[in-house]
Design a protein around this motif. Structure first.
Motif, PDB file in Angstrom:
ATOM      1  N   LEU A 235     -20.575  25.133  25.421  1.00  0.00           N
ATOM      2  CA  LEU A 235     -20.433  23.743  25.791  1.00  0.00           C
ATOM      3  C   LEU A 235     -19.707  22.798  27.017  1.00  0.00           C
ATOM      4  O   LEU A 235     -19.869  22.111  28.375  1.00  0.00           O
ATOM      5  CB  LEU A 235     -21.187  23.564  24.916  1.00  0.00           C
ATOM      6  CG  LEU A 235     -22.460  22.365  24.871  1.00  0.00           C
ATOM      7  CD1 LEU A 235     -23.778  22.312  25.740  1.00  0.00           C
ATOM      8  CD2 LEU A 235     -22.218  21.326  23.747  1.00  0.00           C
ATOM      9  N   SER A 236     -18.227  22.056  26.432  1.00  0.00           N
ATOM     10  CA  SER A 236     -17.394  21.230  26.839  1.00  0.00           C
ATOM     11  C   SER A 236     -17.140  21.984  28.009  1.00  0.00           C
ATOM     12  O   SER A 236     -16.691  21.029  28.967  1.00  0.00           O
ATOM     13  CB  SER A 236     -16.213  21.383  25.982  1.00  0.00           C
ATOM     14  OG  SER A 236     -15.580  22.531  25.591  1.00  0.00           O
ATOM     15  N   ARG A 237     -17.143  23.150  28.604  1.00  0.00           N
ATOM     16  CA  ARG A 237     -16.665  23.617  29.685  1.00  0.00           C
ATOM     17  C   ARG A 237     -17.491  23.440  30.602  1.00  0.00           C
ATOM     18  O   ARG A 237     -17.456  22.941  31.774  1.00  0.00           O
ATOM     19  CB  ARG A 237     -16.578  25.574  29.845  1.00  0.00           C
ATOM     20  CG  ARG A 237     -15.191  25.728  30.847  1.00  0.00           C
ATOM     21  CD  ARG A 237     -14.758  27.108  30.417  1.00  0.00           C
ATOM     22  NE  ARG A 237     -15.589  28.272  29.977  1.00  0.00           N
ATOM     23  CZ  ARG A 237     -16.401  29.154  30.969  1.00  0.00           C
ATOM     24  NH1 ARG A 237     -16.345  29.012  32.327  1.00  0.00           N
ATOM     25  NH2 ARG A 237     -17.323  30.159  30.517  1.00  0.00           N
ATOM     26  N   LEU A 238     -18.758  24.065  30.297  1.00  0.00           N
ATOM     27  CA  LEU A 238     -19.742  23.907  31.937  1.00  0.00           C
ATOM     28  C   LEU A 238     -20.534  22.831  31.465  1.00  0.00           C
ATOM     29  O   LEU A 238     -21.630  22.666  32.349  1.00  0.00           O
ATOM     30  CB  LEU A 238     -21.219  25.480  30.853  1.00  0.00           C
ATOM     31  CG  LEU A 238     -20.122  26.475  31.218  1.00  0.00           C
ATOM     32  CD1 LEU A 238     -20.939  27.793  31.524  1.00  0.00           C
ATOM     33  CD2 LEU A 238     -19.353  27.025  32.350  1.00  0.00           C
ATOM     34  N   ASP A 239     -20.848  21.899  30.542  1.00  0.00           N
ATOM     35  CA  ASP A 239     -21.248  20.730  30.345  1.00  0.00           C
ATOM     36  C   ASP A 239     -21.488  19.537  31.348  1.00  0.00           C
ATOM     37  O   ASP A 239     -20.064  18.512  31.229  1.00  0.00           O
ATOM     38  CB  ASP A 239     -21.790  20.067  29.057  1.00  0.00           C
ATOM     39  CG  ASP A 239     -22.937  18.985  29.005  1.00  0.00           C
ATOM     40  OD1 ASP A 239     -23.755  18.634  30.026  1.00  0.00           O
ATOM     41  OD2 ASP A 239     -22.748  18.263  27.898  1.00  0.00           O
ATOM     42  N   ALA A 240     -21.521  19.832  32.191  1.00  0.00           N
ATOM     43  CA  ALA A 240     -21.155  18.998  33.561  1.00  0.00           C
ATOM     44  C   ALA A 240     -21.802  17.560  33.495  1.00  0.00           C
ATOM     45  O   ALA A 240     -20.826  16.427  33.923  1.00  0.00           O
ATOM     46  CB  ALA A 240     -21.234  19.894  34.868  1.00  0.00           C
TER      47      ALA A 240
ATOM     48  N   ASN B 297     -22.399  16.383  31.026  1.00  0.00           N
ATOM     49  CA  ASN B 297     -22.136  15.962  29.219  1.00  0.00           C
ATOM     50  C   ASN B 297     -23.279  15.215  28.598  1.00  0.00           C
ATOM     51  O   ASN B 297     -22.889  14.459  27.401  1.00  0.00           O
ATOM     52  CB  ASN B 297     -20.955  14.241  29.254  1.00  0.00           C
ATOM     53  CG  ASN B 297     -19.304  15.280  29.633  1.00  0.00           C
ATOM     54  OD1 ASN B 297     -18.650  15.822  29.305  1.00  0.00           O
ATOM     55  ND2 ASN B 297     -19.295  14.663  30.884  1.00  0.00           N
ATOM     56  N   ASP B 298     -24.052  15.762  28.849  1.00  0.00           N
ATOM     57  CA  ASP B 298     -25.919  15.816  27.580  1.00  0.00           C
ATOM     58  C   ASP B 298     -25.552  16.261  26.592  1.00  0.00           C
ATOM     59  O   ASP B 298     -26.795  15.714  25.538  1.00  0.00           O
ATOM     60  CB  ASP B 298     -26.796  15.687  28.907  1.00  0.00           C
ATOM     61  CG  ASP B 298     -27.020  17.036  28.881  1.00  0.00           C
ATOM     62  OD1 ASP B 298     -26.726  17.891  28.573  1.00  0.00           O
ATOM     63  OD2 ASP B 298     -28.515  17.204  29.646  1.00  0.00           O
ATOM     64  N   GLY B 299     -24.661  17.235  25.970  1.00  0.00           N
ATOM     65  CA  GLY B 299     -24.511  18.339  24.919  1.00  0.00           C
ATOM     66  C   GLY B 299     -25.685  19.199  24.760  1.00  0.00           C
ATOM     67  O   GLY B 299     -25.544  20.060  24.485  1.00  0.00           O
ATOM     68  N   LYS B 300     -26.289  20.025  26.555  1.00  0.00           N
ATOM     69  CA  LYS B 300     -27.198  20.908  26.352  1.00  0.00           C
ATOM     70  C   LYS B 300     -26.636  21.217  27.772  1.00  0.00           C
ATOM     71  O   LYS B 300     -26.616  20.440  28.530  1.00  0.00           O
ATOM     72  CB  LYS B 300     -28.189  20.130  25.960  1.00  0.00           C
ATOM     73  CG  LYS B 300     -28.946  19.523  26.748  1.00  0.00           C
ATOM     74  CD  LYS B 300     -30.000  18.510  26.674  1.00  0.00           C
ATOM     75  CE  LYS B 300     -30.213  17.581  27.053  1.00  0.00           C
ATOM     76  NZ  LYS B 300     -32.371  17.350  26.453  1.00  0.00           N
ATOM     77  N   LEU B 301     -26.594  22.713  28.258  1.00  0.00           N
ATOM     78  CA  LEU B 301     -26.549  23.443  29.611  1.00  0.00           C
ATOM     79  C   LEU B 301     -28.390  23.835  29.986  1.00  0.00           C
ATOM     80  O   LEU B 301     -29.072  24.249  29.581  1.00  0.00           O
ATOM     81  CB  LEU B 301     -26.106  24.524  29.310  1.00  0.00           C
ATOM     82  CG  LEU B 301     -24.677  24.796  28.181  1.00  0.00           C
ATOM     83  CD1 LEU B 301     -24.277  26.216  28.425  1.00  0.00           C
ATOM     84  CD2 LEU B 301     -24.066  23.514  29.972  1.00  0.00           C
ATOM     85  N   GLY B 302     -28.130  22.715  31.722  1.00  0.00           N
ATOM     86  CA  GLY B 302     -29.146  23.105  32.844  1.00  0.00           C
ATOM     87  C   GLY B 302     -28.876  24.473  33.119  1.00  0.00           C
ATOM     88  O   GLY B 302     -28.236  25.187  33.097  1.00  0.00           O
TER      89      GLY B 302
END
Length: 145
Positions: free
Chosen positions: A89-94, A96-101
């Motif tokens: 999550l920290s690496r991919l969450d561009a 920074n909303d706490g979730k991955l689209g």
């Protein structure tokens, strides 16, 4: 192969490769040399490596009975999974909303990746080409997938 099947296959492969890459990149962090070198002499002995293994065993053995139960192993697995999930999550969450689209987990170079896997350039990936891709990824990851 219809255009729809081709797009579905391409998307499926891209998602699979992204997931595998993310999992491979986020496995348990290696223990630092300094942590293993208990006496600080710049060399590791068998005893020092065994001490690290014993320490890890003791971390998992929550009731300190000298045995690892199914529940203790499951808890250790959940802890590792939670740590991996947090790193992903920290690496991919561009944003920074706490979730991955979908846009955050989709590989940025999926067309190029597909072209590399399609060794004969026929617009599809055969079982042999896919096996070769897996082999190349294992080599890059030090034998792990």
């Amino acid at each position: 192969m219809t255009r729809t099947h081709f797009i579905a296959l391409t998307t499926g492969i891209a998602v699979a490769l992204t997931a595998v890459t993310a999992m491979a990149d986020n496995r348990r962090e290696p223990v630092q040399f300094e942590t293993l070198d208990i006496d600080g002499n710049g060399a590791l002995t068998q005893e020092e490596l065994q001490a690290r293994g014993d320490a890890r065993f003791n971390e998992i053995d929550a009731d300190a009975d000298g045995f690892l139960s199914e529940a203790e192993l499951a808890n250790a697995g959940r802890e590792n999974a939670n740590q991996r999930a947090a790193r992903i999550l920290s690496r991919l969450d561009a944003n920074n909303d706490g979730k991955l689209g979908r846009d955050e987990v989709r590989p940025r170079n999926d067309a190029r990746m597909f072209e590399r896997a399609d060794a004969d350039g026929n617009g599809s990936i055969s079982e042999e080409e896919y096996a070769e891709l897996q082999s190349q990824m294992r080599k890059r990851r030090g034998g792990r997938w």
